[in-house]
Motif scaffolding. Sequence first.
Motif, mmCIF file in Angstrom:
data_model
loop_
_atom_site.group_PDB
_atom_site.id
_atom_site.type_symbol
_atom_site.label_atom_id
_atom_site.label_comp_id
_atom_site.label_asym_id
_atom_site.label_seq_id
_atom_site.Cartn_x
_atom_site.Cartn_y
_atom_site.Cartn_z
ATOM 1 N N MET A 63 37.140 54.173 43.703
ATOM 2 C CA MET A 63 37.043 55.334 42.818
ATOM 3 C C MET A 63 37.821 56.518 43.393
ATOM 4 O O MET A 63 38.492 57.247 42.676
ATOM 5 C CB MET A 63 35.566 55.710 42.656
ATOM 6 N N LYS A 64 37.740 56.689 44.723
ATOM 7 C CA LYS A 64 38.503 57.774 45.360
ATOM 8 C C LYS A 64 39.987 57.622 45.077
ATOM 9 O O LYS A 64 40.679 58.601 44.761
ATOM 10 C CB LYS A 64 38.314 57.735 46.890
ATOM 11 N N LEU A 67 40.702 58.506 41.466
ATOM 12 C CA LEU A 67 40.678 59.950 41.219
ATOM 13 C C LEU A 67 41.918 60.615 41.806
ATOM 14 O O LEU A 67 42.507 61.501 41.182
ATOM 15 C CB LEU A 67 39.393 60.563 41.805
ATOM 16 N N HIS A 70 44.707 60.404 39.513
ATOM 17 C CA HIS A 70 44.454 61.020 38.205
ATOM 18 C C HIS A 70 44.067 60.003 37.133
ATOM 19 O O HIS A 70 44.461 60.140 35.971
ATOM 20 C CB HIS A 70 45.679 61.810 37.731
ATOM 21 N N ASP A 72 41.443 57.755 34.654
ATOM 22 C CA ASP A 72 40.131 57.801 34.003
ATOM 23 C C ASP A 72 39.244 56.784 34.703
ATOM 24 O O ASP A 72 39.696 55.692 35.041
ATOM 25 C CB ASP A 72 40.235 57.377 32.532
ATOM 26 N N ILE A 73 37.974 57.155 34.868
ATOM 27 C CA ILE A 73 36.989 56.195 35.377
ATOM 28 C C ILE A 73 36.045 55.924 34.206
ATOM 29 O O ILE A 73 35.160 56.735 33.931
ATOM 30 C CB ILE A 73 36.183 56.767 36.567
ATOM 31 N N CYS A 103 39.371 51.717 37.070
ATOM 32 C CA CYS A 103 40.215 52.907 36.872
ATOM 33 C C CYS A 103 41.365 52.571 35.934
ATOM 34 O O CYS A 103 41.944 51.489 36.043
ATOM 35 C CB CYS A 103 40.850 53.387 38.183
ATOM 36 N N ARG A 290 28.657 60.060 35.091
ATOM 37 C CA ARG A 290 29.572 61.174 35.389
ATOM 38 C C ARG A 290 29.161 61.886 36.676
ATOM 39 O O ARG A 290 30.001 62.385 37.415
ATOM 40 C CB ARG A 290 29.612 62.164 34.213
ATOM 41 N N VAL A 293 30.713 59.967 39.513
ATOM 42 C CA VAL A 293 32.151 60.261 39.634
ATOM 43 C C VAL A 293 32.340 61.619 40.315
ATOM 44 O O VAL A 293 33.152 61.751 41.239
ATOM 45 C CB VAL A 293 32.836 60.274 38.239
ATOM 46 N N GLU A 294 31.560 62.617 39.859
ATOM 47 C CA GLU A 294 31.747 63.959 40.427
ATOM 48 C C GLU A 294 31.340 64.003 41.898
ATOM 49 O O GLU A 294 31.945 64.715 42.690
ATOM 50 C CB GLU A 294 30.997 65.017 39.604
ATOM 51 N N ARG A 297 34.236 62.593 43.698
ATOM 52 C CA ARG A 297 35.345 63.551 43.672
ATOM 53 C C ARG A 297 35.153 64.643 44.732
ATOM 54 O O ARG A 297 36.108 65.094 45.366
ATOM 55 C CB ARG A 297 35.478 64.180 42.282
#
Length: 488
Positions: A63-64, A67, A70, A72-73, A103, A290, A293-294, A297
């Motif tokens: 996921m890193k 992200l 750029h 979408d996850i 991703c 979400r 994900v955040e 991030r």
Amino acid sequence: MSDWKPIIGLEIHAELLTASKMFSACPVVDSVEAAPNTAVDPVSLGLPGTLPVINQQALEFAMKVGLALHCDIPPLNQFARKSYFYPDLPKGYQISQYDRPLCKNGYLDIEVTSEKGEAYSKRIRIRRAHLEEDTGKLTHVNGASLVDYNRAGVPLLEIVTEPDINSAEEAEAFGRKLRAILQYLGVNNGDMSKGVLRMEPNISVMHRDDAEFRERTEVKNLNSIRNVYRAIKAETERQIKLWQTGEGVKRATLGWDEGKQKLVIQRYKESADEYRYFPEPDLPIVEVSREWVESVRATLPELPDAKRSRFEEALGLSHYDAMVLCLDKPVADYYEAVLAAGAKPKPAANWIITALFSLMNSAGVERDQIGSTQVSPAHFAALVTLVDGGTLNKGTATDVLNKMWESGTDPNQIVAAEGLVQVSDSSAIEGVVNEVLAANEAVVQRYLNGEEKVFGALVGQCMKALKGKGNPAIVNELLKQAIERQGK
Ligand code: ADP
Ligand code: MG
């Protein structure tokens, strides 16, 4: 050649630096160094009755990367079985992702210097990045094949670009930038020679009158970015010839022969591979909230572009110097350690990019091995400070750096032991200048007759008399004054 342009899409496989494998608690080891089949368990061997469990760390590492690129996850992703038979794949299928990758739809901006030397930037679209498991490794010896399953089940991230890359230079810039991002994120060490990072270009060529893409080939087994570059150059040329002679390009998988520095055709593909993908029944669909994900991030470190901007804006480096220092994380780390040890930013950058890189090049030390040389950041900072403070001139400092490279000695010790302190004392220099002028009357006369280029020879004589330690600015100045006095 100008009627044709290369069309290239890259498939990148990056092993993730997790402690355990993708679907079990089996430890991940260095698959080049470790003894064969010492890091295996029933799951990575695919024994009947075993069940996979998803490695959360691998999901977060992947996921890193998504992200940072750029992407979408999507809220849901799913594993799928990709079936094929090969002895390095003990289950007879690989657990991968198919129509629901972790991703998708990202991009990476690259800076390129074209073959003609023009610099430009370009956006390369990322189609998808998905998780899968690596396979084992086969070694062929004396007609037998040996299999090592240490690598089987190691988390593997596959990143696929759109065919937006149009030259070997662009592919190289993309490869370097992507490798830097993986290193900065700490999810992969970027060592292509060990195969923990692999880059496979899909290559076709397009004629300027073409409306559609032509047949493509794929090159595997490239163990460095340099070889990705070479393979693209060679394959582009080969394909253009095949179209020009009317023979045409056939879909094929090629390899790179490192010894002969040339492409070898491994196999032609008559039909599309049929992997019979279907959803992996032993694993749940992965829901990615979400919040998750955040929270991932929020753990992203400073990435190469951000670091480069900071080096430009806060430290006053040129765009080029900042870019070169940020392209390999170990180089950026080294530079920051040199600054932390007290060196001034601009001269420190200069001395690394010119003098230290040139020593590394001659010794065949890769940029990302900068931390393994005998020149510690603290010693390097001391050298930069000795020059900046006027204790050493540049020529002597280069000699001192060579000695530091050989022995790992503190430059202050070298300077003290060998009496290398720069001579800036005007009266000492004045004395030498007068001796040199007296001994070179004919040369001085030529200078006074307008032959300005002989001035350098006179400076050289003075520096020689000062054993290379003269302060160049003062030597120049006093020499000029003395000659002008003679001319009057
Ligand atoms: P497959 O599904 O057979 O693996 P894809 O269409 O998914 O093929 O593409 C795989 C890779 O090949 C991608 O990186 C893509 O950008 C690239 N690619 C697709 N078509 C071409 C082409 N005509 N020339 C060069 N690269 C291509
Ligand atoms: Mg693939």
